[in-house]
Design an enzyme around this catalytic site. Structure first.
Site, PDB file in Angstrom:
ATOM      1  N   ASN A  60     -56.510 -12.152 -25.409  1.00  0.00           N
ATOM      2  CA  ASN A  60     -56.894 -12.276 -23.733  1.00  0.00           C
ATOM      3  C   ASN A  60     -57.731 -13.514 -23.014  1.00  0.00           C
ATOM      4  O   ASN A  60     -57.816 -13.235 -22.220  1.00  0.00           O
ATOM      5  CB  ASN A  60     -58.653 -12.434 -23.935  1.00  0.00           C
ATOM      6  CG  ASN A  60     -59.423 -13.001 -25.722  1.00  0.00           C
ATOM      7  OD1 ASN A  60     -58.959 -14.001 -25.835  1.00  0.00           O
ATOM      8  ND2 ASN A  60     -60.467 -12.856 -25.277  1.00  0.00           N
ATOM      9  N   LYS A  61     -56.968 -14.465 -23.148  1.00  0.00           N
ATOM     10  CA  LYS A  61     -56.834 -15.523 -22.305  1.00  0.00           C
ATOM     11  C   LYS A  61     -56.528 -15.588 -21.109  1.00  0.00           C
ATOM     12  O   LYS A  61     -54.905 -14.257 -21.061  1.00  0.00           O
ATOM     13  CB  LYS A  61     -56.523 -17.160 -22.947  1.00  0.00           C
ATOM     14  CG  LYS A  61     -57.574 -17.484 -24.519  1.00  0.00           C
ATOM     15  CD  LYS A  61     -58.912 -17.647 -23.659  1.00  0.00           C
ATOM     16  CE  LYS A  61     -59.662 -18.290 -24.561  1.00  0.00           C
ATOM     17  NZ  LYS A  61     -60.219 -17.190 -25.618  1.00  0.00           N
ATOM     18  N   GLN A  62     -56.557 -16.449 -20.336  1.00  0.00           N
ATOM     19  CA  GLN A  62     -55.120 -16.594 -18.912  1.00  0.00           C
ATOM     20  C   GLN A  62     -54.156 -16.609 -18.963  1.00  0.00           C
ATOM     21  O   GLN A  62     -52.956 -16.138 -17.989  1.00  0.00           O
ATOM     22  CB  GLN A  62     -55.696 -17.507 -17.821  1.00  0.00           C
ATOM     23  CG  GLN A  62     -57.057 -17.811 -17.705  1.00  0.00           C
ATOM     24  CD  GLN A  62     -58.154 -18.530 -18.894  1.00  0.00           C
ATOM     25  OE1 GLN A  62     -58.098 -18.907 -19.408  1.00  0.00           O
ATOM     26  NE2 GLN A  62     -59.207 -18.434 -17.655  1.00  0.00           N
TER      27      GLN A  62
END
Length: 375
Positions: free
Chosen positions: A176-178
Site C-alpha cells: 500500500n506504500k508509494q
C-alpha cells in the site's frame, strides 16, 4: 483500499532474477541500496525485510535498553512503538499537533529525562514532522533522532527530502506504500559505522569480512531477498511517476470533496514543501458518527479505515502498560474523526466520484441535518 502499481517491466525483472538462481544476497540487493541512497540523498542504505525490522535495528543502535526511553507519537501504526518494546525500552508518548497530526514539538523537551535515548518522529501519512525543532532539542540533550519515514518516501521538509534529518531513517515498501517491494524496507544513514552495524545485524550478526558461520554479535534474519530488491529497482526507475499519479488522485479527491459539508481532507502544512501521499485521509466534523458512516459506505461496497487508532489505547498497551483514555486528548480526538478513503495511483475520475457520492449518501443517511451534500 489500495492497490500496488505493478507493470510488465516489474514482472520481467523479477522473472529474470528467479531464472538466475541467485535469490538472496545478490547484485540486485546492492543495486537497490545504491539507488535508494541516491534518491533520498543519504550516504548509505541498508535494505531489510520490512520497515518494522529497520526500526528495531535503529533502536538497538541508538542504545535503547531496559527502561531506556524513546519519545514518540501515539498517532501512528503500532510498529513505531513496538520497535522500542523489542529492546525492552519504554515508549514515551507525546501528544500531537492537531494540524499536522505529527508529534507536537512544543511538548517534546519537557518529556526528556536522564533515561531518554532517542526521539522517534513519524512522518504520518507522508506529512513531514517539524525536523528543525526536533533536531535542535536533540542536540541540546545529546539524544539520537531516528525518522520513521515508512509512510513518506519522496516527502520534503523545507525543500529537503525526509530521511536526511536524523541519525538514521527507515522507509517501508508494503504493497500500500508509494512504491512496493512486496514486503521490505530500508534504513538510510550518513554514518558508516551505523551502516556497517546494520549490515551485520540484519544478517545474523555476521561481520562483512567474516566467515558465513562466524557471528560477531547477536543478530537477526532481517535480510531482503533478491526478488524483492529487484522489484524495488524496477519501481524506483519510475518512482517520480508513481508519486505524481498519487498526488494527482489526491488533488481530484480535494476537488470532489468540496461539495460535501462536514468533511475536510488532510492537507500539507507547516514546513511541508512536498507531501508524498501514502493514504488519503479525511476528517469528519465532531457531530458526524464515523463508525455509522463507515458502515453505510461498506454497505455500498466502498471500504474505509479508521487511520489510526491511538497506540496507547491498543488492547495490549492498556492491559500490559496501564495506558487509559484521556492521556493524549488531541491524538484521541483526531483518531475519532479520521477516515481513510480508497487510495492508489490508478484511481480514475469515476472511482473518485463513486467514493465521494457514497460518502455523501452515508452522511445524509446518518446525519441529514449536517449534510445537504449534492449527490
Amino acid at each position: 483500499m489500495s492497490s500496488p502499481d505493478i507493470n510488465e517491466d516489474d514482472i520481467a525483472l523479477v522473472t529474470e532474477i528467479l531464472r538466475s538462481g541467485q535469490l538472496s544476497i545478490g547484485p540486485y540487493l546492492e543495486k537497490f541500496e545504491a539507488l535508494i541512497a541516491d534518491y533520498v540523498g543519504a550516504r548509505h542504505a541498508v535494505a531489510v525485510a520490512n520497515g518494522t525490522a529497520g526500526l528495531h535495528l535503529c533502536m538497538r543502535l541508538a542504545g535503547v535498553d531496559d527502561g531506556g526511553e524513546v519519545i514518540t507519537s501515539p498517532f501512528s501504526f503500532v510498529a513505531s512503538a513496538n520497535c522500542i518494546l523489542y529492546e525492552r525500552g519504554k515508549p514515551v508518548f507525546v501528544d500531537i499537533d492537531e494540524e499536522s497530526l505529527n508529534i507536537d514539538t512544543r511538548l517534546v523537551e519537557a518529556a526528556i529525562t536522564a533515561r531518554t535515548r532517542a526521539i522517534l518522529p513519524i512522518h504520518v501519512f507522508g506529512q513531514p514532522a517539524d525536523m528543525d525543532r526536533l533536531n535542535a532539542i536533540a542536540t541540546r540533550h545529546s539524544v539520537t533522532v531516528v525518522e520513521d519515514a515508512c509512510e513518506a518516501l519522496g516527502s520534503e521538509y523545507k525543500g529537503r527530502k525526509v530521511g536526511t534529518f536524523g541519525q538514521a531513517a527507515v522507509f517501508a515498501f508494503y504493497p500500500n506504500k508509494q512504491m512496493t517491494t512486496g514486503e521490505g524496507g530500508v534504513v538510510v544513514t550518513d554514518d558508516p559505522e551505523w551502516a556497517k552495524a546494520l549490515r551485520s545485524l540484519r544478517n545474523q550478526g555476521r561481520a562483512e569480512m567474516g566467515g558465513w558461520l562466524t557471528h560477531d554479535r547477536l543478530g537477526f534474519n532481517y535480510r531482503l531477498d533478491e526478488m524483492s530488491a529487484g522489484l524495488g529497482v524496477s519501481q524506483l526507475s519510475r518512482v517520480e511517476s508513481l508519486l505524481g499519479q498519487r498526488s494527482a488522485v489526491a488533488a481530484r479527491y480535494h476537488e470532489a470533496l468540496k461539495r460535501i459539508p462536514g468533511v475536510r481532507p488532510i492537507m500539507p502544512c507547516g514546513g511541508t514543501t512536498r507531501m508524498s501521499w501514502f493514504v488519503y485521509v479525511v476528517r469528519l466534523d465532531d457531530g458526524l458518527p464515523r463508525e455509522d458512516i463507515a458502515q453505510h459506505m461498506a454497505a455500498q461496497g466502498i471500504p474505509t479505515r479508521n487511520y489510526f487508532p491511538p497506540i496507547h489505547l491498543q488492547p495490549f498497551y492498556r492491559r500490559d502498560y496501564g495506558y487509559r483514555p484521556g492521556q493524549f486528548p488531541i491524538a484521541e480526538r483526531v483518531s475519532a474523526t479520521t477516515l481513510a478513503l480508497p487510495f492508489h495511483g490508478r484511481l480514475n475520475d469515476q472511482d473518485i466520484e463513486r467514493v465521494c457520492d457514497g460518502l455523501a449518501r452515508a452522511i445524509n443517511a446518518v446525519a441529514p441535518a449536517c449534510a445537504g451534500a449534492a449527490v
